[in-house]
Structure formats: C-alpha cells, structure tokens
Write a protein that holds these residues in place. Structure first.
Motif, short mmCIF file in Angstrom:
data_model
loop_
_atom_site.label_atom_id
_atom_site.label_comp_id
_atom_site.label_asym_id
_atom_site.label_seq_id
_atom_site.Cartn_x
_atom_site.Cartn_y
_atom_site.Cartn_z
N PRO A 187 0.82 -1.21 0.00
CA PRO A 187 0.00 0.00 0.00
C PRO A 187 0.86 1.27 0.00
O PRO A 187 1.89 1.34 0.67
CB PRO A 187 -0.82 -0.12 1.29
CG PRO A 187 -0.94 -1.60 1.50
CD PRO A 187 0.39 -2.16 1.05
N ASP B 54 -0.52 4.52 0.47
CA ASP B 54 -1.35 5.63 0.95
C ASP B 54 -0.54 6.70 1.68
O ASP B 54 -0.95 7.86 1.70
CB ASP B 54 -2.46 5.11 1.86
CG ASP B 54 -1.93 4.26 3.00
OD1 ASP B 54 -1.31 3.20 2.72
OD2 ASP B 54 -2.09 4.65 4.16
N LYS B 55 0.60 6.34 2.23
CA LYS B 55 1.44 7.31 2.94
C LYS B 55 2.33 8.11 1.99
O LYS B 55 3.05 9.01 2.43
CB LYS B 55 2.30 6.61 3.99
CG LYS B 55 1.50 6.04 5.16
CD LYS B 55 2.43 5.39 6.17
CE LYS B 55 1.66 4.97 7.42
NZ LYS B 55 0.59 4.01 7.12
N SER C 290 -5.05 9.63 -1.38
CA SER C 290 -5.95 8.49 -1.26
C SER C 290 -7.40 8.93 -1.12
O SER C 290 -7.70 9.96 -0.51
CB SER C 290 -5.58 7.62 -0.05
OG SER C 290 -4.34 6.99 -0.24
N THR D 160 -11.06 6.99 0.00
CA THR D 160 -11.49 5.75 0.65
C THR D 160 -13.01 5.69 0.72
O THR D 160 -13.68 6.67 1.04
CB THR D 160 -10.91 5.66 2.07
OG1 THR D 160 -9.48 5.84 2.00
CG2 THR D 160 -11.21 4.32 2.70
N TYR E 140 -3.27 2.64 -7.29
CA TYR E 140 -3.40 1.41 -6.52
C TYR E 140 -4.82 1.31 -5.99
O TYR E 140 -5.37 2.29 -5.49
CB TYR E 140 -2.43 1.40 -5.33
CG TYR E 140 -1.02 1.80 -5.67
CD1 TYR E 140 -0.04 0.85 -5.95
CD2 TYR E 140 -0.67 3.15 -5.73
CE1 TYR E 140 1.24 1.24 -6.28
CE2 TYR E 140 0.62 3.54 -6.05
CZ TYR E 140 1.57 2.58 -6.32
OH TYR E 140 2.85 2.97 -6.65
N ASP F 266 -6.80 -0.62 -3.13
CA ASP F 266 -6.59 -1.41 -1.91
C ASP F 266 -7.93 -1.90 -1.38
O ASP F 266 -8.96 -1.23 -1.50
CB ASP F 266 -5.93 -0.57 -0.81
CG ASP F 266 -4.60 0.02 -1.23
OD1 ASP F 266 -3.99 -0.49 -2.18
OD2 ASP F 266 -4.18 1.01 -0.58
N ARG G 109 -9.95 1.49 -1.20
CA ARG G 109 -9.18 2.74 -1.20
C ARG G 109 -8.44 2.86 -2.53
O ARG G 109 -7.81 1.91 -3.01
CB ARG G 109 -8.18 2.74 -0.04
CG ARG G 109 -7.34 4.03 0.04
CD ARG G 109 -6.49 4.02 1.30
NE ARG G 109 -5.51 2.94 1.30
CZ ARG G 109 -4.93 2.45 2.41
NH1 ARG G 109 -5.24 2.96 3.60
NH2 ARG G 109 -4.04 1.48 2.34
N THR H 139 -5.51 5.00 -4.39
CA THR H 139 -4.36 5.87 -4.13
C THR H 139 -3.68 6.24 -5.44
O THR H 139 -3.49 5.40 -6.32
CB THR H 139 -3.35 5.17 -3.19
OG1 THR H 139 -3.98 4.90 -1.93
CG2 THR H 139 -2.13 6.05 -2.95
#
Length: 570
Positions: free
Chosen positions: A413, A415-416, A420, A422, A454, A456, A528, A530
């Motif tokens: 993932p 997301d950081k 993102s 969600t 991505y 998720d 999610r 991203t």
C-alpha cells in the motif's frame, strides 16, 4: 454459458465453490526413473546450445519405443551445482510438472538459451527472433531423434514462458501444443507499461560465476567447453540498459540497432501460431503482474486459461496443476480422449470464496463497469457512487520511498506516499472480476510526470492490501486502438509522434487499465484508491526523479469527474 465452481455458493456469480487445502510450493520430488544425456547441439548459425535429455527408464535402461517430447528452453541453467554442492536439475522438479511428465512416459528436454548456462554464443537482446529461431531448430532436432515420435510440446513460466511463446511464433512443424505461464503478448506494454519501467526485467545481469556453476555436458568433465562457452557470454546485451534505452514503443535501441520492442512483441506473430494449429494454454496468478498479459494471450489465441491465487509462477494452490499439465499434453500429443478439450475454457481463483470459478468465458468478459467517483469536501477524500461537488486535491511527488524487495512482484500500500480516496464500508458482498479502469483529470507543475495508481481492500480491522494497480507516464496518455484484442480496455500507443507533454495549467484526461482482479469484497470492507508519482519498484528511481518534485492535482466532481470503474460480476 457454463460458469461454476464446486461447493459453497456465491449468489452474485451463481457459482459454487469447494473448500480447498493449502499447498506449499512444490519441492523436488523423488526423481522419476530416467536416463539422462547432455550434449551440444548446433543451431542454424553454428552456435552450440547445451541440451539435456531425460528419457523414462525401466530397470536402469531407457524405455523403448518412440515417445512425444516436452521441451523447455531456459536462461536459468538446466543443470547446475549450488554452493553447498547440491546438484539442481530443472527436469527433476515438479514446479512445471516436468518430473510428472517423465513419469507419464514423456521424454523431457531442457536446453540453455544462447548466452546463458552451458550454451555458447551471446544474447543480442531479450527474447529476440534469434532466440525464437533457436527454439525452432531445437524443436525440429528433437522431433528427429530416434526416441521421438515426431510430436513436441513446450512448457514454461516467466522467461521460460516467453521462450515457449516466441518459439511457437516461428511455427515449427513438429510443435503441437504449448503451456505458457506469466508471459507477455506485448513486451512494451508489459516491461514499460504506460512508458514506465518497473520491477520486471530491470535487475542487474548475473556475473559469469553463475553460468560457470552449470554442469558441463557429457564428455566435458574438465569443463573446458563450459569455460569457453561462458567466455562468449561477455558479449550479451545488458538487459536493464536495453529497456531503459527505449522510452517509446518505436524507439531504436542503441544496443541492437532496431526498434526492438516491435521485434520482441509476440502479438506481431500470432497469425503464424494460428495457421500452424498449435494448441495453447495460458496460466498465471492473481498476485502477479503478467496475468493481464496472459489473459490477452488467451483471448487472442482462443486458449484455455488458468489463474491461481498466488505469486509469480507458483503452482496454483488447491488445484491439481501437474495433473492438468499431463492431461493437456496427453490429449494434444498422445491423442488421449480425456475430455480436457470439452471442459470449461477458464478456471480462476475467486478470492473470498475459497474456490475456483470454471467458466466458458474468460474472467471479466461478462462483468460490467461500476463507477466509483473521487470526491472531496468536509467529509474528506472519499470514493462514492455520486460525483459530488467540483474540486481539486493535490500532492507533491514523494521520492523518499521504502526500499523494494529484490523481486517485488506485488506492491505494498502506498497511501502514505500519495493521495488516497477511501470508500465507506460496503454493506453487502461485492464480486469483482476483470480489469479495473481509472479515468482521471489531472494537472502537473512539470511537463511530464509518472502516475501510479493502486486499489486497496481494507478489512474491518484496518488491514490493507493492494488488489490491483497500474502506471502511466502523463506524456503517454494519448489513446489508440490496440493491434490485438484487449477486452476493449484503454490502450496507449507509446509512439513518439503521440507523446503529449503538459502545457502549464493544462487539465489532462487520463485513462489507465489496472491489473485484473477476481475477488469477493466482503461486507464491512472498504476500498481505497491511491494516486502516487513514484513507486519503490522503479529500480532507476534516483536517475529519473524530477527536481523539484512535481505537484500533481486531481480534479474531482463536476461535469467530468475522476473515477475508477470497478469490474462488477453480473
């Protein structure tokens, strides 16, 4: 249409699934009774290739009678000695069902490609026409051996799947059936998807010591010929520089002197496979990037298809893979009427059901696109069923990423490290089968930038996993008609004339195909989406990063909202 699985029912697909056992990746079985010989075979230009032949044995002697031959063409050494002295022989392992094929009465031959293992010569490129013609020559040589009945099959996965596919494209008269795993139909659209190289095929080349660990052929006990062969490997075309040096589909490689992507794209030679009547079977796994390419191969060649739940070239768990391979070759090489040709065309794992779908349709053919929109506002960035109010979210590309695994076949993932959106928890199970597609409207402070996306799945406890992903360089966003069947998905030509750098303040419409999914998203889970501007699997990230890092804006809501289309099974 036939669509079924055995056991537990999933109403959204009208299928049933059986509980499955968990199987470890196969280890080397007890070797089947066999007699081996290793020899050098010259191909048409005189280059000598190392060929290892394993004949079924009875009482220590080669079994009599003429038999069909299974041929494997590898860059990873047919026979070699590990540092602890253990001898490894590809033909005596069952990851590609080779040991089982010897037990089933087939002759198995494993050859090192030119420029690798114990073979002489050097590679001009990566799965070029020289290598394909080498495969042709070896198929026909094997078909003429006294032990052969004249019928040859090939099997391989990853690079070995590619050598199988490329050899088939030369249509050797004696090649009757191929079983191809994790290999690409379109080399550019795989290795340099969207104009961006990533993990596959960009690792450093191996040192000579690797090939020198190969076992010499019979009669070369002192390794004189082996050392002479490996010395010629120094002229091999380096793989990563080859791919890095051709940014566009029509780029001319300074290493090979031609538009090498076109030479290495099997789609250009599909008609030869069809005319020859070679039977084809494609397989892959759902956590493996080449699986979309295997689906393209299957749809263009009318092939059978198999997808398991695992990673790169791992035999599908809960499925009798070796049995399937043996049955396939029994039918097409021995003429056994075992019904495999009348069974459903596709078999694929449905995550969340603990079972396999069996269908006459390839996965995703009957799915419909379900748009989920990127939204903003006081509730934060969300995925939702409605477009919402117009707005823009932005992020600065983050190049400070965690190190990737050496073989990072599947991303973690991100997301950081990006932007993102969600969803709320889904209220009922949702079955997704096929290719998600992202449609985004973006801006960039740089004339060009890389986009990675991505999808998720986040479970009720907050654990996230990437279930699908894609990538595209913004300048490569122009859409074109694919030169092969691709399920009607967005396709980018990658041609130099079609490049579209961004003007300052320009809003660019971008469509991206993600890797295929096959899963039931359970009630309570969230999805999610991203968007990032770099990925840890870019091995050359330090060389290509832009200074200062681009700031990318993503428009959402309004009249042309950014969205992801989920492949909802009917």
């Amino acid at each position: 249409m036939k669509t079924k699985v055995l056991g537990l029912c999933a109403a959204s697909l009208l299928i049933c699934a059986a509980p499955v056992a968990t199987f470890a990746q196969p280890v080397a079985p007890t070797p089947p009774p066999h007699v081996r010989e290793s020899i050098y075979v010259p191909v048409r230009d005189g280059t000598k290739l190392a060929v290892n032949i394993y004949r079924p044995a009875e009482n220590g002697r080669a079994a009599t009678g003429k038999r069909p031959v299974i041929f494997v063409f590898t860059p990873y050494r047919a026979r070699y000695r590990e540092t602890d002295g253990k001898v490894v022989e590809a033909a005596l392992n069952d990851q590609l069902a080779l040991a089982s094929l010897i037990r089933a009465g087939y002759v198995v031959a494993v050859a090192d490609i030119r420029g690798k293992g114990a073979s002489f010569g050097h590679r001009r490129g990566f799965q070029d026409r020289t290598e394909a013609r080498d495969g042709y020559d070896l198929v026909e040589w094997l078909a003429r051996r006294p032990f052969s009945d004249g019928k040859v099959g090939m099997i391989g996965c990853s690079y070995l799947g590619g050598t199988t596919f490329h050899t088939a494209s030369t249509a050797p008269p004696s090649l009757k059936a191929v079983f191809i795993g994790a290999s690409d139909l379109d080399k550019y659209d795989f290795v340099r998807a969207g104009g961006i190289t990533a993990q596959f095929n960009t690792r450093p080349d191996e040192p000579p010591s690797v090939d020198l660990a190969s076992l010499p052929v019979d009669g070369d006990e002192e390794g004189t010929q082996l050392r002479a062969a490996v010395a010629e490997h120094a002229a091999n075309t380096p793989m990563a520089p080859l791919w890095y040096g051709m940014p566009n589909r029509d780029s001319v490689s300074p290493l090979t002197g031609n538009a090498f992507w076109q030479e290495a794209g099997v789609y250009a030679y599909m008609d030869a496979i069809k005319r020859a009547g070679i039977a084809t079977y494609f397989w892959g796994n759902l956590k493996d990037e080449p699986t979309g390419q295997t689906l393209f191969g299957a749809t263009n060649l009318g092939s059978k298809f198999l997808a398991g739940p695992g990673s790169h070239c791992v035999p599908p768990q809960g499925f009798d893979f070796t049995g399937e391979v043996v049955r396939y070759f029994d039918h097409y090489l021995k003429g056994v009427d075992n019904g495999i040709d009348r069974e459903p065309r596709a078999t694929y794992w449905l995550e969340g059901s603990n079972g396999y779908v069996r269908s006459d349709q390839l996965p995703g053919v009957e799915s419909r696109p379900l748009p989920w929109f990127l939204t903003g506002g006081k509730a934060g960035r969300q995925l939702g069923a409605a477009p919402g109010v117009a707005g823009t979210a932005a992020f600065t590309v983050d190049y400070k990423l965690p190190p990737a695994e050496y073989f990072g076949f599947w991303p973690q993932p991100m997301d950081k490290h990006g932007l993102s959106f969600t969803s709320r928890p889904v209220t009922a199970p949702m079955t997704l089968v096929g290719f998600p597609v992202a449609h985004l409207t973006v801006t960039s402070t740089s004339p060009d930038a890389d986009l990675f996306v991505y999808l998720d799945q986040i479970d009720a406890k907050g654990k996230a996993e990437v279930i699908s992903f894609g990538r595209l360089k913004l300048s490569h966003r122009k859409l074109a008609e694919a030169p092969y069947k691709n399920f009607g998905l967005p396709w980018h030509s990658g041609l130099t004339k079609d490049l579209l750098p961004l003007a300052p303040g320009e809003k660019a419409a971008v469509s991206m195909t993600l890797t295929p999914v096959s899963r039931i998203v359970p009630a309570g889970a969230r999805l999610r989406f991203t968007i990032a501007g770099a990925d840890p699997r870019q091995r050359n990230l330090k060389d290509i990063q832009i200074t200062p890092p681009p700031r990318i804006g993503v428009l959402h809501g309004g009249r042309d909202p950014s969205r992801i289309e989920l492949p909802l099974a009917r």
